[in-house]
Design a protein around this motif. Structure first.
Motif, PDB file in Angstrom:
ATOM      1  N   ARG A 658       0.835  -1.204   0.000  1.00 11.88           N
ATOM      2  CA  ARG A 658       0.000   0.000   0.000  1.00 11.88           C
ATOM      3  C   ARG A 658       0.874   1.260   0.000  1.00 11.88           C
ATOM      4  O   ARG A 658       0.544   2.267  -0.632  1.00 11.88           O
ATOM      5  CB  ARG A 658      -0.941  -0.011   1.208  1.00 11.88           C
ATOM      6  CG  ARG A 658      -2.102  -0.999   1.072  1.00 11.88           C
ATOM      7  CD  ARG A 658      -2.851  -0.758  -0.221  1.00 11.88           C
ATOM      8  NE  ARG A 658      -3.985  -1.675  -0.399  1.00 11.88           N
ATOM      9  CZ  ARG A 658      -4.611  -1.869  -1.549  1.00 11.88           C
ATOM     10  NH1 ARG A 658      -4.205  -1.216  -2.625  1.00 11.88           N
ATOM     11  NH2 ARG A 658      -5.626  -2.714  -1.636  1.00 11.88           N
ATOM     12  N   GLU A 661       2.124   1.817  -3.408  1.00 11.65           N
ATOM     13  CA  GLU A 661       1.080   2.426  -4.223  1.00 11.65           C
ATOM     14  C   GLU A 661       0.931   3.912  -3.894  1.00 11.65           C
ATOM     15  O   GLU A 661       0.764   4.754  -4.784  1.00 11.65           O
ATOM     16  CB  GLU A 661      -0.236   1.685  -3.983  1.00 11.65           C
ATOM     17  CG  GLU A 661      -1.350   2.072  -4.945  1.00 11.65           C
ATOM     18  CD  GLU A 661      -2.586   1.219  -4.764  1.00 11.65           C
ATOM     19  OE1 GLU A 661      -3.412   1.173  -5.689  1.00 11.65           O
ATOM     20  OE2 GLU A 661      -2.718   0.588  -3.686  1.00 11.65           O
ATOM     21  N   LYS A 666       2.617   1.110  -9.055  1.00 10.62           N
ATOM     22  CA  LYS A 666       1.416   0.411  -9.520  1.00 10.62           C
ATOM     23  C   LYS A 666       1.600  -1.087  -9.296  1.00 10.62           C
ATOM     24  O   LYS A 666       2.252  -1.775 -10.092  1.00 10.62           O
ATOM     25  CB  LYS A 666       1.166   0.694 -11.005  1.00 10.62           C
ATOM     26  CG  LYS A 666       0.817   2.155 -11.287  1.00 10.62           C
ATOM     27  CD  LYS A 666       0.529   2.366 -12.774  1.00 10.62           C
ATOM     28  CE  LYS A 666       0.144   3.819 -13.043  1.00 10.62           C
ATOM     29  NZ  LYS A 666      -0.153   4.059 -14.485  1.00 10.62           N
ATOM     30  N   SER A 668       1.247  -5.025  -9.221  1.00  6.24           N
ATOM     31  CA  SER A 668       0.694  -5.948 -10.216  1.00  6.24           C
ATOM     32  C   SER A 668      -0.592  -6.575  -9.670  1.00  6.24           C
ATOM     33  O   SER A 668      -0.701  -6.877  -8.474  1.00  6.24           O
ATOM     34  CB  SER A 668       1.713  -7.043 -10.548  1.00  6.24           C
ATOM     35  OG  SER A 668       1.850  -7.943  -9.474  1.00  6.24           O
ATOM     36  N   LYS A 669      -1.520  -6.748 -10.542  1.00  5.01           N
ATOM     37  CA  LYS A 669      -2.790  -7.343 -10.130  1.00  5.01           C
ATOM     38  C   LYS A 669      -2.597  -8.767  -9.638  1.00  5.01           C
ATOM     39  O   LYS A 669      -3.301  -9.218  -8.718  1.00  5.01           O
ATOM     40  CB  LYS A 669      -3.765  -7.314 -11.306  1.00  5.01           C
ATOM     41  CG  LYS A 669      -4.169  -5.897 -11.720  1.00  5.01           C
ATOM     42  CD  LYS A 669      -5.133  -5.926 -12.900  1.00  5.01           C
ATOM     43  CE  LYS A 669      -5.539  -4.508 -13.309  1.00  5.01           C
ATOM     44  NZ  LYS A 669      -6.475  -4.520 -14.467  1.00  5.01           N
ATOM     45  N   THR A 670      -1.654  -9.458 -10.228  1.00  2.00           N
ATOM     46  CA  THR A 670      -1.389 -10.845  -9.819  1.00  2.00           C
ATOM     47  C   THR A 670      -0.947 -10.899  -8.369  1.00  2.00           C
ATOM     48  O   THR A 670      -1.433 -11.721  -7.573  1.00  2.00           O
ATOM     49  CB  THR A 670      -0.314 -11.469 -10.719  1.00  2.00           C
ATOM     50  OG1 THR A 670      -0.731 -11.386 -12.072  1.00  2.00           O
ATOM     51  CG2 THR A 670      -0.072 -12.924 -10.335  1.00  2.00           C
ATOM     52  N   LEU A 672      -1.402  -8.572  -6.020  1.00  2.00           N
ATOM     53  CA  LEU A 672      -2.492  -8.130  -5.149  1.00  2.00           C
ATOM     54  C   LEU A 672      -3.523  -9.242  -4.953  1.00  2.00           C
ATOM     55  O   LEU A 672      -4.035  -9.442  -3.840  1.00  2.00           O
ATOM     56  CB  LEU A 672      -3.166  -6.896  -5.743  1.00  2.00           C
ATOM     57  CG  LEU A 672      -2.398  -5.573  -5.643  1.00  2.00           C
ATOM     58  CD1 LEU A 672      -3.146  -4.471  -6.373  1.00  2.00           C
ATOM     59  CD2 LEU A 672      -2.187  -5.183  -4.188  1.00  2.00           C
ATOM     60  N   LYS A 673      -3.795  -9.988  -6.011  1.00  2.64           N
ATOM     61  CA  LYS A 673      -4.769 -11.083  -5.913  1.00  2.64           C
ATOM     62  C   LYS A 673      -4.251 -12.173  -4.994  1.00  2.64           C
ATOM     63  O   LYS A 673      -4.982 -12.672  -4.112  1.00  2.64           O
ATOM     64  CB  LYS A 673      -5.051 -11.646  -7.298  1.00  2.64           C
ATOM     65  CG  LYS A 673      -6.075 -12.785  -7.294  1.00  2.64           C
ATOM     66  CD  LYS A 673      -6.319 -13.297  -8.705  1.00  2.64           C
ATOM     67  CE  LYS A 673      -7.324 -14.455  -8.666  1.00  2.64           C
ATOM     68  NZ  LYS A 673      -7.569 -15.011 -10.031  1.00  2.64           N
ATOM     69  N   SER A 676      -4.354 -10.896  -1.471  1.00  2.00           N
ATOM     70  CA  SER A 676      -5.738 -10.810  -0.984  1.00  2.00           C
ATOM     71  C   SER A 676      -6.262 -12.184  -0.581  1.00  2.00           C
ATOM     72  O   SER A 676      -7.016 -12.312   0.391  1.00  2.00           O
ATOM     73  CB  SER A 676      -6.639 -10.205  -2.056  1.00  2.00           C
ATOM     74  OG  SER A 676      -6.234  -8.894  -2.361  1.00  2.00           O
TER      75      SER A 676
END
Length: 682
Positions: A658, A661, A666, A668-670, A672-673, A676
């Motif tokens: 965080r 960010e 930025k 990576s979505k991978t 973060l997923k 999570s």
């Protein structure tokens, strides 16, 4: 017993006033004028006392001088104090104090006058003209050579009292050590001849000090000093070669012989004026580029002639006058400017030894002038005046000198204070403007630095240092195109300026013009093969072009020449990492942060290399150090998040990602997923 206690209390008083006046010097910093060359930027000196350093000290003519004992003393300071300025200033103060006490002991032993001897020593100890020699770390050569001057003189007096071969050999050894501290001692054999006349009274003269008859009569005393004159001659030759090679000696085309004689005459009298009224003292007095007014030259010459004639006329009845005056004249000869070294017209430090002669003449002559009771209570004149004029005058003089000296010591607090004062008391001082600009630039005050460099060039448009440093300041201020013009101008003034080529290369590299940058780095190294910074910069340019093997060689050369440049270790680490040598890279990054504990990039690179080696705990520690030094280091937060994730610290990883960010990254979505899924509540 009474005389013992008298000497004890006088000695204690001399120690007290010397320390009391000069103690604030221990709070002073190094300055940016010569201290870098002698201590702070000298690789071999910074390494402390090593065999390599000692061999270099005897072989080198660095700084346009040959003074191995001075180099060794600086190395010894680093060995004892490290790079703490107070320690280096303390050594200067200790040497000055030792010289003061030895001077007192010498005068007392040969004259028998304790209070007169004490007063001469006190004047020497606390005169403002001597601040430069003590407060300036680079002037170690001054205080060290003066100490050897005194102990050599003490040994000579012992030889006179009891002539023995071993005692004379001791005189020669101490004299040689003094010459190896600073060649200022070359006139000491002449001073020994003066001491033979008074107070040793080995020479008897009627009226003429150096008549042919006298020289014939006392030729054995001159021959006695023959070996010392030989050592002086050798020292003169070595010194001239060193200063000529170092381009410190100014040619007759730059300063004519007439100008040198004129400046010497005026300087002789100016030093006397500053001795009496020590006002407007400065670290650098500019050489008069437009020449000196004829009235000053003629007036100074007449003053010197009159004083000399008076001293010679009174030589038989008042020997101390002729000895004191010729001590002053003789000992200033090496630095009076006949052979012009540097661009200064005069320098306060040059009076360190010469003024002793004037102090002796004044202290011994004042009682006779008043026809008063001597300072030691003995009858000195034809009549006795029952007024405490001498003690009162002595006390007032010492108090005034002590106050002036304390003020002068304060100006040496740091480079900015010193050169601001110098500019306040001198005119058209290019060196002071340039040095003040350097000090301001070092503090990040680039605009102010540019103003002083510009002013220096208004005074003298062809000063190479001002041109070069203006270019550096412009580059640091983001004005790279203007900086390049200055570097090219510097090379027009001096085509052999390796620093200008190196800085021009840096400026071109910052514009992405690597080919030209590499060319200029090469020219810098052709002129100065031991230029560590140029090796490092060339290595970086080559690495940027992908020529990693060549870059590594230049990095290693830079480190060999200067082991203290943290950036080069960092760059070498990156090159080794690129080659796949992660262990070697880690070693270099660790050295980089050891050399520069605030080196953020090196901590970050260390973390990356450790992470690639699978050493997650050490990598996490390195990333956290980088973040502690720069909390907005986005990449460090990102890599720390990844390392914490791999360690199973998902909460810590979430916090760091965080922050990454928040500081512009930025994620990576991978990632973060995946994170999570480990922390569904987020």
């Amino acid at each position: 017993m009474k005389s013992f206690y008298q000497r004890f209390w006088i000695t204690l008083a001399l120690i007290a006033i010397t320390i009391g006046v000069f103690l604030p010097v221990l709070r002073n910093d190094f300055i940016n004028f010569d201290d870098g060359e002698y201590v702070t930027e000298n690789v071999l000196v910074r390494a402390g006392l090593t065999w390599e350093g000692i061999k270099w000290a005897f072989a080198t003519r660095h700084a346009a001088n040959w003074h191995p004992m001075t180099w060794i003393s600086h190395m010894l300071d680093v060995e004892v104090y490290g790079m703490k300025p107070w320690g280096h200033h303390l050594t200067n103060l200790i040497l000055h104090l030792a010289t003061t006490l030895t001077l007192f002991g010498i005068l007392l032993s040969v004259t028998g006058y304790p209070w007169r001897s004490a007063l001469v020593a006190a004047f020497f100890a606390i005169h403002p003209l001597h601040v430069e020699s003590i407060a300036w770390a680079a002037e170690r050569k001054d205080v060290l050579s003066a100490f050897f001057w005194m102990v050599t003189t003490w040994s000579y007096i012992s030889y006179v009292k009891s002539p023995r071969v071993m005692t004379y050999l001791r005189v020669m050894v101490l004299f040689a050590l003094g010459l190896m501290s600073k060649p200022m001692l070359v006139t000491l054999p002449l001073v020994f001849l003066l001491l033979d006349y008074w107070p040793l009274r080995r020479i008897s003269l009627a009226r003429h000090l150096l008549s042919v008859a006298t020289l014939n009569k006392h030729g054995n005393l001159i021959l006695e000093k023959g070996p010392l004159f030989v050592l002086s001659a050798i020292s003169c030759v070595i010194t001239y070669i060193a200063q000529h090679e170092g381009e410190a000696v100014r040619t007759l085309q730059k300063v004519t012989f007439t100008d040198r004689i004129s400046n010497a005459l005026v300087s002789y009298v100016a030093y006397l004026g500053k001795m009496i009224w020590p006002k407007n003292l400065a670290i650098f007095y500019p050489y008069p580029t437009e020449g000196l007014p004829i009235w000053q030259v003629v007036g100074s010459g007449l003053i010197l002639i009159c004083i000399t004639l008076l001293a010679v006329y009174l030589a038989h009845s008042r020997r101390y006058l002729v000895v004191g005056w010729f001590w002053y004249l003789f000992t200033l000869v090496p630095v009076i400017g006949i052979i012009q070294v540097g661009s200064q017209a005069m320098a306060d430090r040059y009076t360190y030894i010469p003024l002793i002669g004037i102090f002796v003449a004044i202290v011994w002559g004042f009682p006779e002038l008043l026809g008063n009771i001597g300072l030691n209570g003995a009858r000195e004149g034809r009549k006795i005046i029952n007024l405490p004029i001498l003690p009162f005058a002595s006390a007032v003089s010492l108090l005034a000198l002590a106050i002036c000296t304390r003020i002068q010591v304060g100006y040496w607090r740091d480079s900015i204070s010193l050169f601001e004062h110098t500019l306040a008391v001198t005119k058209n001082n290019v060196v002071a403007h340039t040095s003040l600009g350097d000090a301001l630039r070092e503090k990040g005050k680039v605009k102010q630095a540019i103003a002083h460099y510009t002013r220096a060039l208004e005074i003298y448009p062809f000063d190479p240092n001002a041109i070069l440093n203006l270019g550096v300041a412009l580059a640091e201020g983001g004005m790279v195109k203007e900086a390049i013009l200055q570097f090219k101008k510097a090379l027009e003034v001096n085509p052999n300026d390796a620093d200008a080529y190196n800085n021009l290369g840096l400026a071109l590299a910052s514009q992405g013009n690597l080919s030209e940058a590499i060319e200029h780095y090469g020219k810098a190294l052709a002129l100065r093969p031991d230029f560590a910074s140029a090796h490092g910069n060339l290595g970086l340019a080559l690495a940027t072009q992908g020529r990693i093997d060549e870059a590594i060689e230049h990095y290693k050369n830079a480190i060999r020449l200067n082991p203290n440049i943290a950036e080069v270790y960092n760059d070498l680490g990156l090159a080794l990492a690129f080659k796949g040598d992660l262990d070697g890279a880690v070693r270099q990054f660790r050295i980089a942060v050891q050399k520069q504990p605030q080196f953020v990039s090196a901590y970050y690179n260390l973390g990356v290399a450790l992470g690639q080696l699978g050493k997650l705990d050490a990598a996490i520690q390195a990333y956290r150090m980088a973040i502690r030094l720069n909390p907005r280091h986005a990449s460090a937060h990102k890599n720390l998040a990844i390392a914490l994730y791999e360690k199973g610290d998902y909460a810590g990883a979430w916090r760091e990602i965080r922050l990454y960010e928040e500081y512009g990254g930025k994620p990576s979505k991978t990632f973060l997923k995946a994170l999570s899924e480990k922390m569904p509540e987020n």
